[in-house]
Design an enzyme around this catalytic site. Structure first.
Site, PDB file in Angstrom:
ATOM      1  N   ARG A  49       0.991  12.439  -9.417  1.00 18.94           N
ATOM      2  CA  ARG A  49       1.664  11.139  -9.462  1.00 18.94           C
ATOM      3  C   ARG A  49       3.049  11.254 -10.094  1.00 18.94           C
ATOM      4  O   ARG A  49       3.914  10.407  -9.863  1.00 18.94           O
ATOM      5  CB  ARG A  49       0.816  10.130 -10.244  1.00 18.94           C
ATOM      6  CG  ARG A  49      -0.523   9.787  -9.580  1.00 18.94           C
ATOM      7  CD  ARG A  49      -1.114   8.515 -10.182  1.00 18.94           C
ATOM      8  NE  ARG A  49      -2.519   8.327  -9.862  1.00 18.94           N
ATOM      9  CZ  ARG A  49      -2.989   7.777  -8.754  1.00 18.94           C
ATOM     10  NH1 ARG A  49      -2.135   7.379  -7.825  1.00 18.94           N
ATOM     11  NH2 ARG A  49      -4.286   7.635  -8.560  1.00 18.94           N
TER      12      ARG A  49
ATOM     13  N   PHE B 159      -2.593  16.168   4.110  1.00 18.86           N
ATOM     14  CA  PHE B 159      -2.817  15.477   2.836  1.00 18.86           C
ATOM     15  C   PHE B 159      -1.548  15.555   1.997  1.00 18.86           C
ATOM     16  O   PHE B 159      -1.098  16.641   1.637  1.00 18.86           O
ATOM     17  CB  PHE B 159      -3.995  16.076   2.075  1.00 18.86           C
ATOM     18  CG  PHE B 159      -4.539  15.151   1.026  1.00 18.86           C
ATOM     19  CD1 PHE B 159      -5.574  14.292   1.317  1.00 18.86           C
ATOM     20  CD2 PHE B 159      -3.982  15.123  -0.245  1.00 18.86           C
ATOM     21  CE1 PHE B 159      -6.072  13.412   0.350  1.00 18.86           C
ATOM     22  CE2 PHE B 159      -4.458  14.257  -1.216  1.00 18.86           C
ATOM     23  CZ  PHE B 159      -5.509  13.392  -0.919  1.00 18.86           C
TER      24      PHE B 159
ATOM     25  N   ASP C  95      -4.339   5.574   6.116  1.00 18.44           N
ATOM     26  CA  ASP C  95      -4.905   6.803   6.668  1.00 18.44           C
ATOM     27  C   ASP C  95      -5.817   6.423   7.838  1.00 18.44           C
ATOM     28  O   ASP C  95      -5.354   6.215   8.946  1.00 18.44           O
ATOM     29  CB  ASP C  95      -5.655   7.557   5.577  1.00 18.44           C
ATOM     30  CG  ASP C  95      -5.999   8.978   5.961  1.00 18.44           C
ATOM     31  OD1 ASP C  95      -6.135   9.260   7.170  1.00 18.44           O
ATOM     32  OD2 ASP C  95      -6.139   9.825   5.069  1.00 18.44           O
TER      33      ASP C  95
ATOM     34  N   GLU D  39       0.841  -1.201   0.000  1.00 14.25           N
ATOM     35  CA  GLU D  39       0.000   0.000   0.000  1.00 14.25           C
ATOM     36  C   GLU D  39       0.874   1.248   0.000  1.00 14.25           C
ATOM     37  O   GLU D  39       1.999   1.223   0.471  1.00 14.25           O
ATOM     38  CB  GLU D  39      -0.875   0.024   1.259  1.00 14.25           C
ATOM     39  CG  GLU D  39      -2.296  -0.464   1.047  1.00 14.25           C
ATOM     40  CD  GLU D  39      -3.192   0.648   0.496  1.00 14.25           C
ATOM     41  OE1 GLU D  39      -2.683   1.553  -0.198  1.00 14.25           O
ATOM     42  OE2 GLU D  39      -4.406   0.600   0.754  1.00 14.25           O
ATOM     43  N   ASP D  40       0.315   2.360  -0.504  1.00 12.29           N
ATOM     44  CA  ASP D  40       1.040   3.621  -0.441  1.00 12.29           C
ATOM     45  C   ASP D  40       0.903   4.271   0.933  1.00 12.29           C
ATOM     46  O   ASP D  40       1.880   4.723   1.520  1.00 12.29           O
ATOM     47  CB  ASP D  40       0.584   4.583  -1.548  1.00 12.29           C
ATOM     48  CG  ASP D  40      -0.930   4.808  -1.573  1.00 12.29           C
ATOM     49  OD1 ASP D  40      -1.654   4.136  -0.809  1.00 12.29           O
ATOM     50  OD2 ASP D  40      -1.384   5.644  -2.368  1.00 12.29           O
TER      51      ASP D  40
END
Length: 219
Positions: free
Chosen positions: A199, A186, A137, A133-134
């Site tokens: 990206r 964020f 959260d 996963e990146d």
């Protein structure tokens, strides 16, 4: 055993000014600061790869990439693992698979996580699975995915996430392998997006209000 230690970036961290590194010109007005430079990301991934090779030894491993945000971390992590396979006595036979989830619109987490793409997961039955996963959260997305994976009965499931966010809305989930723990902001870059933008940014940065307004989704 997996190592839960990670690099903790404190809330008081000032980050780095944009003009200290190379940032695409089309994003210069949209970013507050660089939080994690690309070189630091690369070095941390190298260490995570070493831990994974150590933990799984000679057992086979299916690496499941969570698209789209995880693709860069996934690619770089596997490159480091393959490099270690060539130069160390321990090596891991690798296979890859992909799944795509949707959990954000603009900077808001969705109440319901959508599975919008991926192969048939039945080929994970009886396998060691590493979910890549990146960012974790709230933790709702990964918990939804882990529940889904349980239905195909893998041998074991571990999770590697480049980032874990400190946020009051977290359900308390902690991955097995973590690159960085970051403040409740964020972030974009290194394949993490804001409505599909950023990206193509190598560093992990904090988006500013101008950037959020500029690239806001109408849906």
């Amino acid at each position: 055993m997996a190592n839960n230690d990670c690099i903790v970036i404190k809330d008081s961290n000032d980050g780095y000014p944009l003009d200290m590194f190379c940032v695409p010109k089309h994003y210069e007005e949209d970013l507050e600061k660089i939080l994690i430079p690309s070189g630091l990301i690369a070095d941390r991934i190298e260490r995570l790869a070493l831990e994974i090779v150590h933990d799984f030894s000679h057992e086979g491993l299916v690496c499941l990439c969570v698209l789209k945000g995880g693709y860069k971390f996934f690619t770089d992590l596997l490159d480091r693992i393959k490099q270690l396979n060539r130069i160390t006595e321990k090596s891991i036979p690798l296979a890859v698979d992909f799944i795509r989830l949707k959990s954000y619109v603009n900077d808001q987490s969705l109440d319901k996580v959508e599975v919008i793409g991926g192969d048939n997961l039945d080929n994970l039955t009886g396998k060691n699975v590493l979910v890549v996963e990146d960012i974790i959260d709230t933790g709702k997305t990964i918990q939804t995915l882990l529940t889904l994976l349980k239905t195909v009965k893998p041998k074991c499931v571990k999770v590697a996430s480049l980032l874990v966010k400190r946020t009051p809305s977290s359900v308390g989930y902690r991955p097995d392998y973590v690159g960085f723990e970051i403040p409740d902001a964020f972030v974009v870059g290194y394949a993490l997006d804001y409505n599909e933008y950023f990206r193509d940014l190598n560093h992990i940065c904090i988006i500013n209000d101008h950037g959020k307004q500029k690239y806001a989704s109408s849906t």
